[in-house]
Design an enzyme around this catalytic site. Structure first.
Site, PDB file in Angstrom:
ATOM      1  CG  ASN A   1       4.063  -3.709   7.118  1.00  0.00           C
ATOM      2  OD1 ASN A   1       4.840  -3.892   6.164  1.00  0.00           O
ATOM      3  ND2 ASN A   1       3.295  -2.639   7.211  1.00  0.00           N
TER       4      ASN A   1
ATOM      5  CB  ALA B   1       0.966  -4.849   6.011  1.00  0.00           C
ATOM      6  N   GLY B   2       1.100  -4.399   2.332  1.00  0.00           N
ATOM      7  CA  GLY B   2       0.495  -3.621   1.249  1.00  0.00           C
ATOM      8  C   GLY B   2      -0.553  -4.476   0.540  1.00  0.00           C
TER       9      GLY B   2
ATOM     10  N   GLY C   1       9.603 -14.606  -7.984  1.00  0.00           N
ATOM     11  CA  GLY C   1       8.198 -14.534  -8.368  1.00  0.00           C
ATOM     12  C   GLY C   1       7.905 -14.793  -9.837  1.00  0.00           C
TER      13      GLY C   1
ATOM     14  CG  ASP D   1      -2.254 -11.251  -9.761  1.00  0.00           C
ATOM     15  OD1 ASP D   1      -1.666 -11.548 -10.821  1.00  0.00           O
ATOM     16  OD2 ASP D   1      -2.802 -10.148  -9.563  1.00  0.00           O
TER      17      ASP D   1
ATOM     18  CE  LYS E   1      -3.364  -6.639 -10.829  1.00  0.00           C
ATOM     19  NZ  LYS E   1      -2.394  -7.569 -10.255  1.00  0.00           N
TER      20      LYS E   1
HETATM   21  P1  ATR Z   1       1.833  -3.288  -2.992  1.00  0.00           P
HETATM   22  O1  ATR Z   1       0.429  -2.812  -3.223  1.00  0.00           O
HETATM   23  O2  ATR Z   1       2.593  -3.597  -4.234  1.00  0.00           O
HETATM   24  O3  ATR Z   1       1.877  -4.397  -2.010  1.00  0.00           O
HETATM   25  P2  ATR Z   1       2.355  -1.133  -1.170  1.00  0.00           P
HETATM   26  O4  ATR Z   1       0.905  -1.143  -0.831  1.00  0.00           O
HETATM   27  O5  ATR Z   1       3.007   0.166  -1.481  1.00  0.00           O
HETATM   28  O6  ATR Z   1       2.655  -2.061  -2.403  1.00  0.00           O
HETATM   29  O7  ATR Z   1       3.147  -1.851   0.047  1.00  0.00           O
HETATM   30  C1  ATR Z   1       4.525  -1.875   0.121  1.00  0.00           C
HETATM   31  C2  ATR Z   1       4.952  -2.683   1.339  1.00  0.00           C
HETATM   32  O8  ATR Z   1       6.376  -2.638   1.412  1.00  0.00           O
HETATM   33  C3  ATR Z   1       4.439  -2.148   2.661  1.00  0.00           C
HETATM   34  O9  ATR Z   1       4.244  -3.212   3.546  1.00  0.00           O
HETATM   35  C4  ATR Z   1       5.619  -1.288   3.149  1.00  0.00           C
HETATM   36  O10 ATR Z   1       5.706  -1.123   4.542  1.00  0.00           O
HETATM   37  P3  ATR Z   1       4.820   0.033   5.280  1.00  0.00           P
HETATM   38  O11 ATR Z   1       3.428  -0.524   5.360  1.00  0.00           O
HETATM   39  O12 ATR Z   1       5.467   0.192   6.609  1.00  0.00           O
HETATM   40  O13 ATR Z   1       4.935   1.261   4.419  1.00  0.00           O
HETATM   41  C5  ATR Z   1       6.766  -2.134   2.704  1.00  0.00           C
HETATM   42  N1  ATR Z   1       7.983  -1.348   2.575  1.00  0.00           N
HETATM   43  C6  ATR Z   1       8.319  -0.499   1.577  1.00  0.00           C
HETATM   44  N2  ATR Z   1       9.551   0.039   1.804  1.00  0.00           N
HETATM   45  C7  ATR Z   1       9.995  -0.496   2.973  1.00  0.00           C
HETATM   46  C8  ATR Z   1      11.189  -0.368   3.734  1.00  0.00           C
HETATM   47  N3  ATR Z   1      12.185   0.416   3.321  1.00  0.00           N
HETATM   48  N4  ATR Z   1      11.305  -1.064   4.886  1.00  0.00           N
HETATM   49  C9  ATR Z   1      10.318  -1.880   5.302  1.00  0.00           C
HETATM   50  N5  ATR Z   1       9.155  -2.066   4.620  1.00  0.00           N
HETATM   51  C10 ATR Z   1       8.988  -1.376   3.483  1.00  0.00           C
END
Ligand code: ATR
Length: 305
Positions: A172, A149-150, A267, A124, A88
């Site tokens: 986050n 915050a991903g 979603g 999206d 993307k």
């Molecule tokens: P995407 O690109 O699909 O958004 P990503 O970049 O891997 O995926 O982001 C995943 C998000 O889920 C992040 O905000 C992550 O928090 P961190 O930034 O602290 O890693 C959050 N996330 C994943 N597992 C988590 C958990 N067990 N508890 C809280 N937040 C979680």
């Protein structure tokens, strides 16, 4: 595997209704992998229902072949493309122009053929806006909490700022990542429209009726018993909850929102409307509510099993 077989059968039924002729335009999806995509179901159904001479196919493209794929697709007179993970952002350097929302987000999921190349869009996010609107939710009227915050949360933050949400707070687990997104969005919009907070600091939020957009991967099938915040107190502030996840059909986040008296949505409509927005951009025809509902039913049958 059963699910994939099911989708393939549906797609085969549809394709048997599509008469491929010399005039038939091709649209497709590039990604790696692409085997589980629902997009052929969306677009081939719409093409049949709207009587449009178009067929939609998946293309698995290796990570180091993205440029070649875009150039090749243009040379092959391909009408439009969807782009999925992990390409993307990589496609952007091969576009002739880019829509401003997609540019801000830094991710493109739809390419539209123009005179000298493809223009990039992010349906999206336009699809998320349309999905919410179809359930009566207007971002512009809302105090928004973004969980996560991903990459997905970052896109949602840009959408909410573009739509002038009343307030936007990113919560986050890793505060730095939320702050980075807030700084980026605030720099683009020239004002402090996004605030960042650590997940556990939600008790410090001003008491309001929030629209919470669940943008983390927590709760995704098969982890249906997990939500990023499990405290009922948080959900008492959430009158509307939108989870970007659609499998399971009702996530733990949605259950918690409903239990506290709010309304919750998954979603799947975002998936639907990102496809519809792309279809409309390619074919310049509006997709009405009846068509949208028909495709939505098909998606439900194929996904939420
Ligand atoms: P995407 O690109 O699909 O958004 P990503 O970049 O891997 O995926 O982001 C995943 C998000 O889920 C992040 O905000 C992550 O928090 P961190 O930034 O602290 O890693 C959050 N996330 C994943 N597992 C988590 C958990 N067990 N508890 C809280 N937040 C979680």
């Amino acid at each position: 595997m059963e699910g994939v077989k099911h989708i393939m059968q549906r797609s085969e039924n549809l394709v048997s209704k599509i008469e491929v002729r010399g005039t038939t335009r091709v649209c497709g999806l590039i990604g790696n992998p692409v085997e589980h995509t629902m997009s052929p179901l969306i677009h081939n159904t719409l093409a049949v229902r709207k009587g449009i001479d178009m067929v939609y196919v998946p293309f698995m493209v290796q990570n180091d072949q993205v440029s070649e794929a875009i150039k090749g697709a243009y040379a092959l007179n391909v009408l439009g493309m969807n782009v999925t993970v992990p390409h993307k952002s990589a496609v952007i350097s091969d576009l002739v122009s880019i829509d401003s929302l997609a540019q801000n987000i830094g991710a493109v999921n739809t390419l539209v053929r123009e005179g000298n190349g493809f223009k990039g869009y992010n349906t999206d996010m336009s699809g998320l806006k349309r999905a919410m609107a179809s359930d009566g939710i207007l971002i512009s009227d809302s105090d928004v909490i973004i969980l996560g915050a991903g990459g997905a949360a970052r896109a949602v933050a840009f959408l909410c700022a573009t739509e002038k949400a009343s307030s936007i707070t990113i919560l986050n687990r890793t505060l730095d990542k939320a702050e980075k997104i807030a700084d980026e969005v605030n720099a683009v919009f020239g004002k402090e429209c996004v605030k960042a907070m650590a997940l556990e600091a939600y008790e410090q939020l001003p008491v309001k009726s929030y629209l919470a957009i669940q943008s983390t991967s927590v709760g995704l099938y098969p982890h249906h018993e997990e939500a990023v915040i499990m405290d009922v107190g948080f959900y008492k502030m959430v009158t509307k909850g939108f989870d970007l996840i659609y499998k399971p059909e009702e996530t733990m986040f949605m259950k918690m929102v409903k239990k506290a008296g709010g309304q919750a949505y998954n979603g799947l409509k975002m998936l639907l409307y990102q496809g519809i927005d792309a279809f409309e951009l390619w074919n310049h025809v509006p997709v009405d509510e009846d068509d949208a509902l028909a495709v939505y039913q098909l998606l439900k049958e194929n996904i939420c099993v």
